[in-house]
Design an enzyme around this catalytic site. Structure first.
Site, mmCIF file in Angstrom:
data_model
loop_
_atom_site.group_PDB
_atom_site.id
_atom_site.type_symbol
_atom_site.label_atom_id
_atom_site.label_comp_id
_atom_site.label_asym_id
_atom_site.label_seq_id
_atom_site.Cartn_x
_atom_site.Cartn_y
_atom_site.Cartn_z
ATOM 1 N N GLY A 48 -6.179 2.046 -6.354
ATOM 2 C CA GLY A 48 -7.030 2.371 -5.212
ATOM 3 C C GLY A 48 -7.770 1.169 -4.655
ATOM 4 O O GLY A 48 -7.554 0.032 -5.066
ATOM 5 N N ASP A 54 2.012 -1.885 -4.704
ATOM 6 C CA ASP A 54 0.670 -1.275 -4.838
ATOM 7 C C ASP A 54 0.265 -1.371 -6.302
ATOM 8 O O ASP A 54 1.075 -1.101 -7.194
ATOM 9 C CB ASP A 54 0.715 0.204 -4.394
ATOM 10 C CG ASP A 54 -0.671 0.798 -4.137
ATOM 11 O OD1 ASP A 54 -1.604 0.542 -4.941
ATOM 12 O OD2 ASP A 54 -0.820 1.528 -3.153
ATOM 13 N N HIS A 79 -1.344 -0.691 9.714
ATOM 14 C CA HIS A 79 -2.061 0.570 9.911
ATOM 15 C C HIS A 79 -3.549 0.275 10.089
ATOM 16 O O HIS A 79 -4.024 -0.805 9.729
ATOM 17 C CB HIS A 79 -1.847 1.519 8.722
ATOM 18 C CG HIS A 79 -2.207 2.941 9.040
ATOM 19 N ND1 HIS A 79 -2.944 3.737 8.204
ATOM 20 C CD2 HIS A 79 -1.918 3.698 10.138
ATOM 21 C CE1 HIS A 79 -3.090 4.942 8.771
ATOM 22 N NE2 HIS A 79 -2.478 4.934 9.940
ATOM 23 N N ASP A 80 -4.288 1.228 10.640
ATOM 24 C CA ASP A 80 -5.740 1.105 10.832
ATOM 25 C C ASP A 80 -6.102 -0.150 11.621
ATOM 26 O O ASP A 80 -7.107 -0.816 11.339
ATOM 27 C CB ASP A 80 -6.471 1.132 9.481
ATOM 28 C CG ASP A 80 -6.261 2.461 8.766
ATOM 29 O OD1 ASP A 80 -6.354 3.507 9.426
ATOM 30 O OD2 ASP A 80 -5.982 2.452 7.552
ATOM 31 N N ASP A 132 -0.464 -1.970 4.709
ATOM 32 C CA ASP A 132 -1.452 -0.875 4.637
ATOM 33 C C ASP A 132 -2.085 -0.874 3.242
ATOM 34 O O ASP A 132 -2.222 0.159 2.609
ATOM 35 C CB ASP A 132 -0.751 0.465 4.927
ATOM 36 C CG ASP A 132 -1.726 1.627 5.126
ATOM 37 O OD1 ASP A 132 -2.898 1.376 5.466
ATOM 38 O OD2 ASP A 132 -1.301 2.785 4.947
ATOM 39 N N SER A 163 -0.865 -7.103 -4.474
ATOM 40 C CA SER A 163 -0.001 -7.673 -3.427
ATOM 41 C C SER A 163 -0.255 -9.169 -3.281
ATOM 42 O O SER A 163 0.621 -9.905 -2.835
ATOM 43 C CB SER A 163 -0.245 -6.965 -2.095
ATOM 44 O OG SER A 163 -1.598 -7.120 -1.694
ATOM 45 N N HIS A 203 -8.052 -3.190 2.929
ATOM 46 C CA HIS A 203 -8.531 -2.978 4.304
ATOM 47 C C HIS A 203 -9.724 -3.874 4.647
ATOM 48 O O HIS A 203 -10.275 -3.772 5.732
ATOM 49 C CB HIS A 203 -8.879 -1.504 4.533
ATOM 50 C CG HIS A 203 -7.671 -0.648 4.835
ATOM 51 N ND1 HIS A 203 -6.515 -0.696 4.074
ATOM 52 C CD2 HIS A 203 -7.427 0.252 5.824
ATOM 53 C CE1 HIS A 203 -5.634 0.163 4.594
ATOM 54 N NE2 HIS A 203 -6.162 0.740 5.652
ATOM 55 N N SER A 217 3.917 7.109 3.355
ATOM 56 C CA SER A 217 4.644 6.171 4.228
ATOM 57 C C SER A 217 5.978 5.776 3.599
ATOM 58 O O SER A 217 6.954 5.516 4.311
ATOM 59 C CB SER A 217 3.789 4.930 4.527
ATOM 60 O OG SER A 217 3.228 4.396 3.344
ATOM 61 N N GLY A 243 0.838 -1.195 0.000
ATOM 62 C CA GLY A 243 0.000 0.000 0.000
ATOM 63 C C GLY A 243 0.873 1.245 0.000
ATOM 64 O O GLY A 243 1.346 1.697 1.040
HETATM 65 C C1 LIG Z 1 -4.493 3.380 2.609
HETATM 66 S S1 LIG Z 1 -3.683 3.374 1.058
HETATM 67 C C2 LIG Z 1 -1.967 3.306 1.495
HETATM 68 C C3 LIG Z 1 -1.491 4.582 2.129
HETATM 69 C C4 LIG Z 1 0.012 4.678 2.272
HETATM 70 N N1 LIG Z 1 0.576 3.599 3.059
HETATM 71 C C5 LIG Z 1 0.371 6.043 2.870
HETATM 72 O O1 LIG Z 1 0.821 6.094 4.004
HETATM 73 O O2 LIG Z 1 0.157 7.059 2.235
HETATM 74 C C6 LIG Z 1 -4.011 1.726 0.465
HETATM 75 C C7 LIG Z 1 -3.355 1.416 -0.875
HETATM 76 O O3 LIG Z 1 -3.426 0.014 -1.065
HETATM 77 C C8 LIG Z 1 -3.631 -0.247 -2.433
HETATM 78 N N2 LIG Z 1 -4.227 -1.586 -2.514
HETATM 79 C C9 LIG Z 1 -5.398 -2.021 -1.989
HETATM 80 N N3 LIG Z 1 -5.565 -3.326 -2.215
HETATM 81 C C10 LIG Z 1 -4.466 -3.734 -2.903
HETATM 82 C C11 LIG Z 1 -4.032 -5.002 -3.423
HETATM 83 N N4 LIG Z 1 -4.764 -6.112 -3.258
HETATM 84 N N5 LIG Z 1 -2.856 -5.059 -4.077
HETATM 85 C C12 LIG Z 1 -2.102 -3.936 -4.245
HETATM 86 N N6 LIG Z 1 -2.446 -2.734 -3.755
HETATM 87 C C13 LIG Z 1 -3.614 -2.639 -3.090
HETATM 88 C C14 LIG Z 1 -4.487 0.874 -2.943
HETATM 89 O O4 LIG Z 1 -4.266 1.053 -4.337
HETATM 90 C C15 LIG Z 1 -4.021 2.047 -2.079
HETATM 91 O O5 LIG Z 1 -3.084 2.854 -2.756
#
Ligand SMILES: C[S@@+](CC[C@H](N)C(=O)[O-])C[C@H]1O[C@@H](n2cnc3c(N)ncnc32)[C@H](O)[C@@H]1O
Length: 194
Positions: free
Chosen positions: A67, A63, A159-160, A131, A114, A134, A44, A38
């Site tokens: 989104g 990532d 996180h969260d 992260d 991921s 979610h 981060s 993420g």
């Molecule tokens: C909450 S954001 C991450 C924020 C980041 N860690 C920061 O501190 O700014 C969650 C990210 O996870 C990515 N994401 C969600 N599910 C995913 C997956 N299965 N594989 C890859 N990326 C994923 C989304 O594209 C998003 O950019």
């Protein structure tokens, strides 16, 4: 330092206190590469990547940059500036922030799911920040695929962790090979003990 200003100003949801905690544990983790699942706009990655740079190691940021369901238009976490000519895409923001922070070459974006990448990943990790997805199953799958790669003595952060589905994965980690070492804001930080 320039990276700190970029970290603080980048779009995202990580509080400065949480970023400082990630950086501190990334600095004291065992030798080896660091990683996060993420990356979003690189917030981060600036905190963790600055530690990788100081230590002379690297950081992988996994990532797909398309989104999550909660980032769709009309949802709570939607940020309109992340919609570009090809739809929702945080990769240009990520690259710009990492470039401006002077961390290109240290922070390596791995663009893909991921869960798909994790099934083919074999490089041990000294530090892992989860992260990404979610939802309950998505976080658990990240944990099951990636946590076995964390080195003994290595750090695993979530996180969260106040979200019940994430809290249950943190509990699972604490029953497996990890022990709790710190909580900072919504972060839970664990260390691999066996
Ligand atoms: C909450 S954001 C991450 C924020 C980041 N860690 C920061 O501190 O700014 C969650 C990210 O996870 C990515 N994401 C969600 N599910 C995913 C997956 N299965 N594989 C890859 N990326 C994923 C989304 O594209 C998003 O950019």
């Amino acid at each position: 330092v320039i990276w700190r200003q970029i970290a603080q100003e980048a779009a995202g949801w990580l509080a400065d206190e949480e970023g400082e905690a990630l950086r501190r544990h990334a600095l004291s983790a065992p030798d080896g590469p660091l990683a996060e699942i993420g990356g979003y706009a690189g917030k981060s990655a600036c905190w963790i990547g600055s530690a990788a740079q100081e230590r002379g190691t690297i950081m992988f940021s996994i990532d797909w940059h398309r989104g999550s369901p909660e980032m769709a238009p009309g949802e709570d976490c939607h940020q309109p500036e992340m919609v570009g000519p090809d739809g929702f895409d945080t990769l240009p923001h990520f690259r710009r922030n990492i470039h401006n922070a002077g961390l290109e070459g240290v922070v390596i974006p791995v663009v893909g799911s991921s869960h798909v990448v994790g099934r083919h990943w074999h490089t041990p990790l000294a530090f892992l920040f989860i992260d990404g997805a979610h939802d309950d199953q998505g976080v658990l799958t990240d944990y099951e695929l990636w946590a076995p790669l964390v080195l003994p003595g290595g750090i695993l952060a979530f996180h969260d962790a106040t979200i019940p589905g994430i809290a249950s994965t943190v509990d699972r980690a604490a029953h497996d090979n990890f022990e709790h070492i710190e909580q900072a804001g919504c972060l839970q930080i664990l260390r691999r003990v066996r």
